[in-house]
Design a protein around this motif. Structure first.
Motif, PDB file in Angstrom:
ATOM      1  N   LEU A 109      52.089  38.332  47.938  1.00  0.00           N
ATOM      2  CA  LEU A 109      52.518  37.059  46.758  1.00  0.00           C
ATOM      3  C   LEU A 109      53.596  36.994  46.315  1.00  0.00           C
ATOM      4  O   LEU A 109      54.308  35.782  45.899  1.00  0.00           O
ATOM      5  CB  LEU A 109      50.849  36.344  46.867  1.00  0.00           C
ATOM      6  CG  LEU A 109      50.378  35.869  47.747  1.00  0.00           C
ATOM      7  CD1 LEU A 109      48.917  35.714  46.789  1.00  0.00           C
ATOM      8  CD2 LEU A 109      50.364  35.287  48.843  1.00  0.00           C
ATOM      9  N   GLY A 110      53.636  37.966  45.369  1.00  0.00           N
ATOM     10  CA  GLY A 110      54.827  37.794  44.538  1.00  0.00           C
ATOM     11  C   GLY A 110      54.845  37.756  42.928  1.00  0.00           C
ATOM     12  O   GLY A 110      55.239  37.492  42.079  1.00  0.00           O
ATOM     13  N   TYR A 111      53.121  37.410  43.105  1.00  0.00           N
ATOM     14  CA  TYR A 111      52.691  37.229  41.418  1.00  0.00           C
ATOM     15  C   TYR A 111      52.769  38.263  40.600  1.00  0.00           C
ATOM     16  O   TYR A 111      52.320  38.918  40.573  1.00  0.00           O
ATOM     17  CB  TYR A 111      51.026  35.780  41.527  1.00  0.00           C
ATOM     18  CG  TYR A 111      51.348  34.752  42.730  1.00  0.00           C
ATOM     19  CD1 TYR A 111      52.433  34.155  42.607  1.00  0.00           C
ATOM     20  CD2 TYR A 111      50.045  34.908  43.383  1.00  0.00           C
ATOM     21  CE1 TYR A 111      52.745  32.673  43.258  1.00  0.00           C
ATOM     22  CE2 TYR A 111      50.143  33.671  44.307  1.00  0.00           C
ATOM     23  CZ  TYR A 111      51.268  32.854  44.424  1.00  0.00           C
ATOM     24  OH  TYR A 111      50.977  32.010  45.209  1.00  0.00           O
ATOM     25  N   LYS A 112      52.552  37.467  39.606  1.00  0.00           N
ATOM     26  CA  LYS A 112      52.822  38.503  38.084  1.00  0.00           C
ATOM     27  C   LYS A 112      51.509  38.582  37.555  1.00  0.00           C
ATOM     28  O   LYS A 112      50.694  37.766  38.063  1.00  0.00           O
ATOM     29  CB  LYS A 112      53.273  37.889  37.033  1.00  0.00           C
ATOM     30  CG  LYS A 112      53.534  39.280  35.875  1.00  0.00           C
ATOM     31  CD  LYS A 112      54.467  38.869  34.416  1.00  0.00           C
ATOM     32  CE  LYS A 112      54.063  39.324  33.143  1.00  0.00           C
ATOM     33  NZ  LYS A 112      55.286  39.040  32.542  1.00  0.00           N
ATOM     34  N   TYR A 113      50.532  39.551  37.561  1.00  0.00           N
ATOM     35  CA  TYR A 113      49.519  39.852  37.739  1.00  0.00           C
ATOM     36  C   TYR A 113      48.979  41.034  35.773  1.00  0.00           C
ATOM     37  O   TYR A 113      49.945  41.650  35.576  1.00  0.00           O
ATOM     38  CB  TYR A 113      48.614  40.436  37.930  1.00  0.00           C
ATOM     39  CG  TYR A 113      49.059  42.233  38.947  1.00  0.00           C
ATOM     40  CD1 TYR A 113      48.308  42.677  37.908  1.00  0.00           C
ATOM     41  CD2 TYR A 113      50.150  42.539  39.428  1.00  0.00           C
ATOM     42  CE1 TYR A 113      49.021  44.297  38.238  1.00  0.00           C
ATOM     43  CE2 TYR A 113      50.774  43.798  39.218  1.00  0.00           C
ATOM     44  CZ  TYR A 113      49.940  44.864  38.952  1.00  0.00           C
ATOM     45  OH  TYR A 113      50.490  46.276  39.099  1.00  0.00           O
ATOM     46  N   HIS A 114      47.705  40.833  35.350  1.00  0.00           N
ATOM     47  CA  HIS A 114      47.182  41.859  34.584  1.00  0.00           C
ATOM     48  C   HIS A 114      45.656  42.326  35.339  1.00  0.00           C
ATOM     49  O   HIS A 114      45.192  41.246  35.998  1.00  0.00           O
ATOM     50  CB  HIS A 114      47.292  41.326  32.905  1.00  0.00           C
ATOM     51  CG  HIS A 114      48.367  41.059  32.174  1.00  0.00           C
ATOM     52  ND1 HIS A 114      48.160  42.452  31.670  1.00  0.00           N
ATOM     53  CD2 HIS A 114      49.724  40.410  32.298  1.00  0.00           C
ATOM     54  CE1 HIS A 114      49.698  41.948  30.784  1.00  0.00           C
ATOM     55  NE2 HIS A 114      50.458  41.216  31.736  1.00  0.00           N
ATOM     56  N   TRP A 115      45.447  43.060  35.268  1.00  0.00           N
ATOM     57  CA  TRP A 115      44.222  43.446  35.025  1.00  0.00           C
ATOM     58  C   TRP A 115      43.351  44.461  34.500  1.00  0.00           C
ATOM     59  O   TRP A 115      44.269  44.502  33.471  1.00  0.00           O
ATOM     60  CB  TRP A 115      43.938  44.434  36.672  1.00  0.00           C
ATOM     61  CG  TRP A 115      44.622  45.621  37.175  1.00  0.00           C
ATOM     62  CD1 TRP A 115      46.007  46.329  36.708  1.00  0.00           C
ATOM     63  CD2 TRP A 115      43.783  46.758  36.777  1.00  0.00           C
ATOM     64  NE1 TRP A 115      45.724  47.960  36.215  1.00  0.00           N
ATOM     65  CE2 TRP A 115      44.706  48.079  36.495  1.00  0.00           C
ATOM     66  CE3 TRP A 115      41.896  47.335  36.836  1.00  0.00           C
ATOM     67  CZ2 TRP A 115      44.335  49.621  36.193  1.00  0.00           C
ATOM     68  CZ3 TRP A 115      42.020  48.726  36.589  1.00  0.00           C
ATOM     69  CH2 TRP A 115      42.727  49.775  36.301  1.00  0.00           C
ATOM     70  N   ALA A 116      42.106  44.423  34.483  1.00  0.00           N
ATOM     71  CA  ALA A 116      41.285  45.245  32.711  1.00  0.00           C
ATOM     72  C   ALA A 116      40.217  45.543  34.099  1.00  0.00           C
ATOM     73  O   ALA A 116      39.739  44.587  34.835  1.00  0.00           O
ATOM     74  CB  ALA A 116      41.073  44.038  32.286  1.00  0.00           C
TER      75      ALA A 116
END
Length: 423
Positions: free
Chosen positions: A290-297
Protein backbone atom coordinates in the motif's frame (compact mmCIF):
# COMPACT_ATOMS: atom_id res chain seq x y z
CA UNK A 1 -3.14 -33.46 76.62
CA UNK A 2 -3.29 -32.41 72.94
CA UNK A 3 -0.92 -34.10 70.54
CA UNK A 4 2.06 -32.02 69.46
CA UNK A 5 1.93 -30.92 65.84
CA UNK A 6 5.16 -31.74 64.03
CA UNK A 7 5.69 -29.09 61.34
CA UNK A 8 6.82 -30.03 57.86
CA UNK A 9 8.52 -27.64 55.48
CA UNK A 10 7.11 -26.31 52.22
CA UNK A 11 8.66 -25.94 48.78
CA UNK A 12 7.58 -23.07 46.52
CA UNK A 13 8.85 -22.28 43.04
CA UNK A 14 8.05 -20.01 40.10
CA UNK A 15 7.95 -21.35 36.56
CA UNK A 16 7.67 -20.07 33.00
CA UNK A 17 7.52 -16.45 31.91
CA UNK A 18 7.19 -14.14 34.90
CA UNK A 19 4.57 -11.42 35.35
CA UNK A 20 3.95 -8.15 37.13
CA UNK A 21 2.09 -10.00 39.91
CA UNK A 22 3.61 -13.47 40.32
CA UNK A 23 5.46 -12.17 43.37
CA UNK A 24 2.11 -11.09 44.83
CA UNK A 25 1.17 -14.78 44.83
CA UNK A 26 4.50 -15.58 46.50
CA UNK A 27 3.76 -12.92 49.10
CA UNK A 28 0.31 -14.33 49.86
CA UNK A 29 1.63 -17.88 50.04
CA UNK A 30 4.61 -17.14 52.31
CA UNK A 31 2.57 -14.91 54.61
CA UNK A 32 -0.13 -17.60 54.90
CA UNK A 33 2.48 -20.28 55.57
CA UNK A 34 4.09 -18.18 58.30
CA UNK A 35 0.70 -17.63 59.88
CA UNK A 36 0.07 -21.39 59.77
CA UNK A 37 2.98 -22.15 62.11
CA UNK A 38 3.48 -24.67 63.66
CA UNK A 39 1.72 -26.78 61.01
CA UNK A 40 4.18 -25.52 58.40
CA UNK A 41 7.84 -25.10 59.29
CA UNK A 42 9.93 -23.14 56.80
CA UNK A 43 9.16 -22.22 53.21
CA UNK A 44 12.04 -23.16 50.93
CA UNK A 45 11.96 -21.60 47.46
CA UNK A 46 13.47 -23.31 44.46
CA UNK A 47 16.09 -21.13 42.80
CA UNK A 48 15.05 -20.97 39.14
CA UNK A 49 11.94 -23.06 39.49
CA UNK A 50 11.93 -26.84 39.47
CA UNK A 51 15.63 -26.76 38.59
CA UNK A 52 16.26 -25.56 42.14
CA UNK A 53 14.59 -28.69 43.48
CA UNK A 54 16.48 -31.04 41.17
CA UNK A 55 19.86 -29.48 41.98
CA UNK A 56 19.01 -28.96 45.68
CA UNK A 57 19.48 -25.23 45.19
CA UNK A 58 16.99 -24.07 47.79
CA UNK A 59 16.39 -20.62 49.27
CA UNK A 60 15.44 -20.15 52.93
CA UNK A 61 12.65 -17.58 52.85
CA UNK A 62 12.58 -17.47 56.66
CA UNK A 63 15.68 -15.27 56.43
CA UNK A 64 13.59 -12.52 54.81
CA UNK A 65 11.93 -9.90 56.98
CA UNK A 66 8.16 -9.56 57.10
CA UNK A 67 8.52 -6.14 55.47
CA UNK A 68 10.50 -7.52 52.53
CA UNK A 69 8.04 -10.37 52.00
CA UNK A 70 5.21 -7.82 52.06
CA UNK A 71 7.10 -5.77 49.44
CA UNK A 72 6.89 -8.70 47.04
CA UNK A 73 3.26 -7.73 46.52
CA UNK A 74 4.33 -4.70 44.49
CA UNK A 75 7.52 -6.07 42.89
CA UNK A 76 7.52 -7.52 39.33
CA UNK A 77 9.55 -10.40 37.93
CA UNK A 78 10.30 -13.63 39.75
CA UNK A 79 11.86 -13.01 43.15
CA UNK A 80 13.39 -16.49 43.31
CA UNK A 81 14.14 -16.96 39.64
CA UNK A 82 12.03 -18.86 37.16
CA UNK A 83 12.74 -21.38 34.42
CA UNK A 84 11.49 -22.93 31.23
CA UNK A 85 12.15 -26.55 32.04
CA UNK A 86 9.52 -29.19 31.47
CA UNK A 87 9.69 -32.57 33.15
CA UNK A 88 8.75 -35.28 30.69
CA UNK A 89 6.69 -38.35 31.46
CA UNK A 90 7.50 -40.27 34.62
CA UNK A 91 8.58 -43.30 32.61
CA UNK A 92 10.94 -41.15 30.51
CA UNK A 93 12.59 -39.25 33.37
CA UNK A 94 12.02 -41.42 36.40
CA UNK A 95 15.45 -40.57 37.82
CA UNK A 96 14.53 -36.88 37.95
CA UNK A 97 11.27 -37.53 39.75
CA UNK A 98 13.00 -39.80 42.23
CA UNK A 99 15.60 -37.07 42.76
CA UNK A 100 12.85 -34.59 43.61
CA UNK A 101 11.48 -36.92 46.28
CA UNK A 102 15.01 -37.50 47.57
CA UNK A 103 15.52 -33.74 47.99
CA UNK A 104 12.12 -33.31 49.62
CA UNK A 105 12.87 -36.15 52.02
CA UNK A 106 16.27 -34.67 52.92
CA UNK A 107 14.68 -31.34 53.83
CA UNK A 108 11.44 -32.73 55.32
CA UNK A 109 9.28 -31.04 52.69
CA UNK A 110 5.65 -32.03 52.99
CA UNK A 111 4.08 -29.34 50.80
CA UNK A 112 4.84 -28.60 47.14
CA UNK A 113 3.60 -25.37 45.55
CA UNK A 114 4.30 -24.67 41.88
CA UNK A 115 3.41 -21.23 40.52
CA UNK A 116 2.99 -21.20 36.75
CA UNK A 117 0.95 -21.94 33.65
CA UNK A 118 -0.19 -25.07 31.85
CA UNK A 119 3.18 -26.81 31.65
CA UNK A 120 3.79 -26.02 35.32
CA UNK A 121 0.45 -27.49 36.34
CA UNK A 122 1.44 -30.61 34.41
CA UNK A 123 4.67 -30.77 36.44
CA UNK A 124 2.80 -30.35 39.73
CA UNK A 125 0.41 -33.12 38.76
CA UNK A 126 3.26 -35.48 37.86
CA UNK A 127 5.08 -34.74 41.12
CA UNK A 128 1.93 -35.65 43.06
CA UNK A 129 1.75 -38.94 41.14
CA UNK A 130 5.36 -39.96 41.74
CA UNK A 131 5.13 -39.04 45.45
CA UNK A 132 2.09 -41.29 45.79
CA UNK A 133 3.80 -44.06 43.82
CA UNK A 134 6.89 -43.92 46.03
CA UNK A 135 4.87 -43.68 49.22
CA UNK A 136 6.20 -40.25 50.18
CA UNK A 137 3.66 -38.02 51.99
CA UNK A 138 3.53 -34.86 49.89
CA UNK A 139 0.67 -32.45 49.23
CA UNK A 140 0.97 -30.80 45.79
CA UNK A 141 -0.91 -27.62 44.92
CA UNK A 142 -0.57 -25.57 41.74
CA UNK A 143 -0.76 -21.78 41.85
CA UNK A 144 -2.07 -20.35 38.55
CA UNK A 145 -0.07 -17.75 36.65
CA UNK A 146 0.15 -16.80 33.00
CA UNK A 147 -0.10 -13.57 31.04
CA UNK A 148 -1.59 -15.64 28.21
CA UNK A 149 -4.81 -16.19 30.22
CA UNK A 150 -5.12 -19.64 28.67
CA UNK A 151 -5.59 -21.90 31.71
CA UNK A 152 -8.96 -23.68 31.81
CA UNK A 153 -11.42 -23.79 34.72
CA UNK A 154 -10.49 -20.35 36.05
CA UNK A 155 -12.23 -17.13 35.04
CA UNK A 156 -8.86 -15.46 34.47
CA UNK A 157 -5.18 -15.99 35.20
CA UNK A 158 -3.02 -13.80 37.46
CA UNK A 159 -0.70 -11.71 35.32
CA UNK A 160 -3.16 -11.26 32.49
CA UNK A 161 -5.13 -8.33 33.92
CA UNK A 162 -2.00 -6.24 34.33
CA UNK A 163 -0.70 -7.06 30.84
CA UNK A 164 -4.14 -6.24 29.44
CA UNK A 165 -4.11 -2.88 31.21
CA UNK A 166 -0.61 -2.12 29.90
CA UNK A 167 -1.26 -2.97 26.24
CA UNK A 168 -4.64 -1.22 26.15
CA UNK A 169 -3.04 1.88 27.67
CA UNK A 170 -0.10 1.70 25.25
CA UNK A 171 -2.41 1.33 22.26
CA UNK A 172 -4.53 4.29 23.36
CA UNK A 173 -1.51 6.51 23.93
CA UNK A 174 0.21 5.48 20.70
CA UNK A 175 -3.03 6.18 18.88
CA UNK A 176 -2.97 9.80 20.01
CA UNK A 177 0.62 10.06 18.77
CA UNK A 178 -0.08 8.60 15.33
CA UNK A 179 -3.24 10.68 14.89
CA UNK A 180 -1.20 13.80 15.58
CA UNK A 181 1.34 13.03 12.85
CA UNK A 182 -0.68 11.13 10.27
CA UNK A 183 -1.19 14.01 7.82
CA UNK A 184 2.53 14.41 7.10
CA UNK A 185 4.18 11.33 8.61
CA UNK A 186 3.21 7.87 9.88
CA UNK A 187 -0.02 6.38 8.56
CA UNK A 188 0.15 2.92 10.12
CA UNK A 189 1.21 1.77 13.57
CA UNK A 190 1.55 -1.91 14.51
CA UNK A 191 1.87 -3.20 18.07
CA UNK A 192 2.98 -6.83 18.48
CA UNK A 193 1.96 -8.47 21.76
CA UNK A 194 2.39 -11.89 23.34
CA UNK A 195 0.04 -14.77 22.68
CA UNK A 196 1.24 -17.98 21.07
CA UNK A 197 -2.03 -19.83 20.53
CA UNK A 198 -4.50 -17.70 22.48
CA UNK A 199 -5.17 -14.09 21.54
CA UNK A 200 -6.31 -12.78 24.91
CA UNK A 201 -3.65 -10.06 25.11
CA UNK A 202 -4.34 -8.93 21.56
CA UNK A 203 -8.05 -8.84 22.35
CA UNK A 204 -7.29 -6.67 25.39
CA UNK A 205 -5.78 -4.07 23.06
CA UNK A 206 -9.33 -3.66 21.79
CA UNK A 207 -10.30 -2.06 25.09
CA UNK A 208 -8.31 1.04 24.05
CA UNK A 209 -10.99 2.19 21.64
CA UNK A 210 -14.67 2.71 22.40
CA UNK A 211 -15.79 3.49 18.83
CA UNK A 212 -14.77 2.19 15.40
CA UNK A 213 -12.82 5.40 14.77
CA UNK A 214 -10.57 4.90 17.80
CA UNK A 215 -7.45 2.70 18.01
CA UNK A 216 -6.99 -0.12 17.53
CA UNK A 217 -8.68 -0.19 14.16
CA UNK A 218 -7.64 -3.81 13.58
CA UNK A 219 -6.79 -6.70 15.90
CA UNK A 220 -5.15 -9.80 14.45
CA UNK A 221 -5.76 -12.87 16.61
CA UNK A 222 -4.31 -16.39 16.31
CA UNK A 223 -7.87 -17.73 16.49
CA UNK A 224 -8.62 -16.13 13.07
CA UNK A 225 -6.44 -17.23 10.10
CA UNK A 226 -4.71 -14.26 8.49
CA UNK A 227 -6.17 -13.26 5.12
CA UNK A 228 -3.77 -10.87 3.41
CA UNK A 229 -6.21 -9.45 0.87
CA UNK A 230 -8.96 -8.77 3.42
CA UNK A 231 -6.44 -7.27 5.83
CA UNK A 232 -4.94 -4.88 3.28
CA UNK A 233 -8.40 -3.78 2.19
CA UNK A 234 -9.30 -2.95 5.78
CA UNK A 235 -6.06 -1.01 6.31
CA UNK A 236 -6.73 1.04 3.19
CA UNK A 237 -10.31 1.66 4.28
CA UNK A 238 -9.16 2.92 7.71
CA UNK A 239 -6.52 5.24 6.28
CA UNK A 240 -8.99 6.71 3.80
CA UNK A 241 -11.65 7.16 6.49
CA UNK A 242 -9.58 8.17 9.54
CA UNK A 243 -6.28 9.25 7.94
CA UNK A 244 -4.39 6.54 9.84
CA UNK A 245 -4.65 2.91 10.98
CA UNK A 246 -3.51 1.22 14.19
CA UNK A 247 -3.10 -2.55 14.43
CA UNK A 248 -2.62 -4.97 17.33
CA UNK A 249 -1.19 -8.35 16.34
CA UNK A 250 -0.50 -11.52 18.29
CA UNK A 251 2.92 -13.12 18.01
CA UNK A 252 1.12 -16.39 17.26
CA UNK A 253 -0.72 -15.18 14.14
CA UNK A 254 -1.41 -18.05 11.69
CA UNK A 255 -1.90 -18.12 7.96
CA UNK A 256 -4.70 -20.03 6.25
CA UNK A 257 -2.65 -23.24 6.29
CA UNK A 258 -2.10 -23.04 10.05
CA UNK A 259 1.54 -21.96 9.75
CA UNK A 260 2.90 -19.46 12.26
CA UNK A 261 3.86 -16.31 10.37
CA UNK A 262 6.64 -15.60 12.85
CA UNK A 263 8.03 -19.13 13.31
CA UNK A 264 11.80 -18.74 13.63
CA UNK A 265 12.40 -22.46 13.07
CA UNK A 266 13.72 -23.10 16.59
CA UNK A 267 12.17 -24.41 19.81
CA UNK A 268 12.23 -23.17 23.39
CA UNK A 269 12.85 -25.40 26.43
CA UNK A 270 9.15 -26.33 26.60
CA UNK A 271 9.27 -27.52 22.98
CA UNK A 272 7.28 -24.55 21.66
CA UNK A 273 8.23 -22.81 18.41
CA UNK A 274 10.20 -19.64 19.08
CA UNK A 275 8.43 -16.63 17.67
CA UNK A 276 9.43 -13.11 16.80
CA UNK A 277 8.90 -10.29 14.35
CA UNK A 278 5.33 -10.73 13.14
CA UNK A 279 4.70 -7.05 13.89
CA UNK A 280 7.49 -6.06 11.56
CA UNK A 281 6.22 -8.50 8.91
CA UNK A 282 2.75 -6.98 9.01
CA UNK A 283 4.12 -3.44 8.91
CA UNK A 284 6.40 -4.24 5.97
CA UNK A 285 3.52 -5.88 4.14
CA UNK A 286 1.52 -2.66 4.45
CA UNK A 287 4.48 -0.67 3.13
CA UNK A 288 5.14 -3.02 0.21
CA UNK A 289 1.52 -3.37 -0.90
CA UNK A 290 0.00 0.00 0.00
CA UNK A 291 3.01 2.30 0.28
CA UNK A 292 2.07 3.74 3.68
CA UNK A 293 4.76 4.94 6.05
CA UNK A 294 4.72 2.86 9.22
CA UNK A 295 6.09 2.36 12.70
CA UNK A 296 5.90 -0.86 14.67
CA UNK A 297 6.61 -1.74 18.27
CA UNK A 298 7.27 -4.97 20.14
CA UNK A 299 5.86 -4.89 23.68
CA UNK A 300 7.94 -7.97 24.63
CA UNK A 301 9.05 -8.04 28.30
CA UNK A 302 7.73 -4.51 28.91
CA UNK A 303 4.14 -5.77 28.88
CA UNK A 304 4.64 -8.45 31.53
CA UNK A 305 6.98 -6.43 33.78
CA UNK A 306 4.90 -3.25 33.96
CA UNK A 307 4.09 -3.31 37.67
CA UNK A 308 3.83 0.50 37.73
CA UNK A 309 0.49 0.23 35.92
CA UNK A 310 -0.74 -3.08 37.31
CA UNK A 311 -4.44 -3.81 37.61
CA UNK A 312 -5.65 -3.70 41.20
CA UNK A 313 -7.99 -6.60 40.44
CA UNK A 314 -5.04 -8.63 39.17
CA UNK A 315 -2.91 -7.90 42.23
CA UNK A 316 -5.71 -8.80 44.63
CA UNK A 317 -6.45 -12.06 42.84
CA UNK A 318 -2.78 -13.09 42.60
CA UNK A 319 -2.31 -12.50 46.33
CA UNK A 320 -5.55 -14.32 47.23
CA UNK A 321 -4.61 -17.37 45.15
CA UNK A 322 -1.25 -17.63 46.93
CA UNK A 323 -3.00 -17.68 50.29
CA UNK A 324 -5.64 -20.09 49.03
CA UNK A 325 -2.95 -22.56 47.92
CA UNK A 326 -1.74 -22.86 51.52
CA UNK A 327 -5.28 -23.22 52.85
CA UNK A 328 -5.98 -26.01 50.37
CA UNK A 329 -2.76 -27.81 51.32
CA UNK A 330 -3.49 -27.59 55.03
CA UNK A 331 -6.97 -28.99 54.46
CA UNK A 332 -5.39 -32.03 52.78
CA UNK A 333 -6.41 -31.22 49.21
CA UNK A 334 -3.82 -32.79 46.94
CA UNK A 335 -3.19 -32.34 43.19
CA UNK A 336 -5.44 -29.28 42.99
CA UNK A 337 -5.23 -25.62 41.95
CA UNK A 338 -7.19 -22.68 43.38
CA UNK A 339 -9.17 -20.80 40.72
CA UNK A 340 -11.14 -17.60 40.21
CA UNK A 341 -14.90 -17.96 39.76
CA UNK A 342 -16.79 -15.00 38.30
CA UNK A 343 -20.11 -14.21 39.95
CA UNK A 344 -21.05 -11.15 37.87
CA UNK A 345 -19.63 -8.74 35.28
CA UNK A 346 -21.02 -5.46 36.55
CA UNK A 347 -20.37 -5.00 39.34
CA UNK A 348 -17.52 -7.41 38.99
CA UNK A 349 -17.70 -9.99 41.77
CA UNK A 350 -15.58 -13.09 42.14
CA UNK A 351 -14.80 -15.85 44.58
CA UNK A 352 -12.22 -18.59 44.96
CA UNK A 353 -12.83 -22.15 43.84
CA UNK A 354 -10.74 -25.24 43.22
CA UNK A 355 -9.90 -27.42 40.21
CA UNK A 356 -8.18 -30.78 39.87
CA UNK A 357 -4.71 -30.55 38.34
CA UNK A 358 -5.48 -33.48 36.04
CA UNK A 359 -8.18 -31.31 34.42
CA UNK A 360 -5.93 -28.26 34.08
CA UNK A 361 -2.63 -29.66 32.81
CA UNK A 362 -2.06 -29.43 29.06
CA UNK A 363 -5.46 -27.85 28.31
CA UNK A 364 -5.35 -24.48 26.53
CA UNK A 365 -8.24 -22.00 26.54
CA UNK A 366 -8.45 -19.75 23.51
CA UNK A 367 -10.59 -16.69 22.81
CA UNK A 368 -14.18 -17.86 22.08
CA UNK A 369 -15.54 -17.09 18.62
CA UNK A 370 -18.37 -14.99 20.07
CA UNK A 371 -15.75 -12.70 21.64
CA UNK A 372 -14.52 -11.83 18.13
CA UNK A 373 -16.42 -9.72 15.60
CA UNK A 374 -17.88 -11.44 12.54
CA UNK A 375 -15.17 -10.02 10.27
CA UNK A 376 -12.43 -11.12 12.72
CA UNK A 377 -10.87 -7.67 13.06
CA UNK A 378 -12.23 -6.50 16.44
CA UNK A 379 -13.73 -7.66 19.72
CA UNK A 380 -17.41 -7.93 20.58
CA UNK A 381 -19.30 -6.33 23.44
CA UNK A 382 -19.39 -9.71 25.14
CA UNK A 383 -15.59 -9.79 25.08
CA UNK A 384 -15.41 -6.22 26.37
CA UNK A 385 -17.71 -7.11 29.26
CA UNK A 386 -15.41 -10.01 30.17
CA UNK A 387 -12.16 -8.03 29.86
CA UNK A 388 -13.07 -4.66 31.36
CA UNK A 389 -13.25 -5.72 35.04
CA UNK A 390 -9.86 -7.44 34.83
CA UNK A 391 -8.00 -4.16 34.17
CA UNK A 392 -9.97 -2.18 36.73
CA UNK A 393 -8.32 -0.24 39.52
CA UNK A 394 -4.81 1.00 40.20
CA UNK A 395 -2.33 -0.44 42.66
CA UNK A 396 0.73 1.77 42.34
CA UNK A 397 3.99 0.63 43.94
CA UNK A 398 5.82 3.02 46.27
CA UNK A 399 8.14 5.41 44.45
CA UNK A 400 11.57 6.65 45.51
CA UNK A 401 13.55 9.32 43.66
CA UNK A 402 10.98 9.26 40.91
CA UNK A 403 11.19 5.51 40.23
CA UNK A 404 9.29 2.46 41.54
CA UNK A 405 10.87 1.15 44.74
CA UNK A 406 11.02 -2.63 44.32
CA UNK A 407 12.51 -5.16 46.73
CA UNK A 408 15.43 -7.51 46.06
CA UNK A 409 15.51 -10.42 48.49
CA UNK A 410 18.63 -11.84 50.13
CA UNK A 411 17.84 -15.33 48.81
CA UNK A 412 19.97 -17.10 51.43
CA UNK A 413 20.79 -20.66 50.30
CA UNK A 414 19.85 -23.72 52.31
CA UNK A 415 22.89 -25.97 53.02
CA UNK A 416 22.95 -28.97 50.70
CA UNK A 417 22.66 -32.46 52.19
CA UNK A 418 22.87 -34.62 49.07
CA UNK A 419 25.39 -35.41 46.33
CA UNK A 420 25.41 -33.20 43.25
CA UNK A 421 22.83 -34.01 40.58
CA UNK A 422 23.22 -33.11 36.91
CA UNK A 423 20.14 -32.32 34.80
Amino acid sequence: MAATTIPRNAFYAQSGGVTAVINASACGLIEAARAASPRIGKVFAGRNGIIGALTEDLIDTSCESAADIASLRHTPGGAFGSCRYKLKGIDQQRAQYERLIEVFRAHDIGYFFYNGGGDSMDTAHKVSQIAEHLGYPLVCVGVPKTVDNDLPLTDCCPGFGSVAKYVATSMREAGFDVASMSRTSTKVFVLEVMGRHAGWITAACGLAGETAAEPPHIVLLPEIPFDEARFLARVQECVERYDYCTIAVSEGLLDASGRLLADMGTKDAFGHAQLGGVGQQIAQLVKDKLGYKYHWALADYLQRAARHIASRTDVEQAYALGRAAVELALSGRNAVMPVIERLSDSPYRWQLGVAELKNVANVERTVPRDFISEDGFSITEKCRAYLAPLIDGEDFPPFRNGLPDYVRLQNVPVPRRLPEFTI
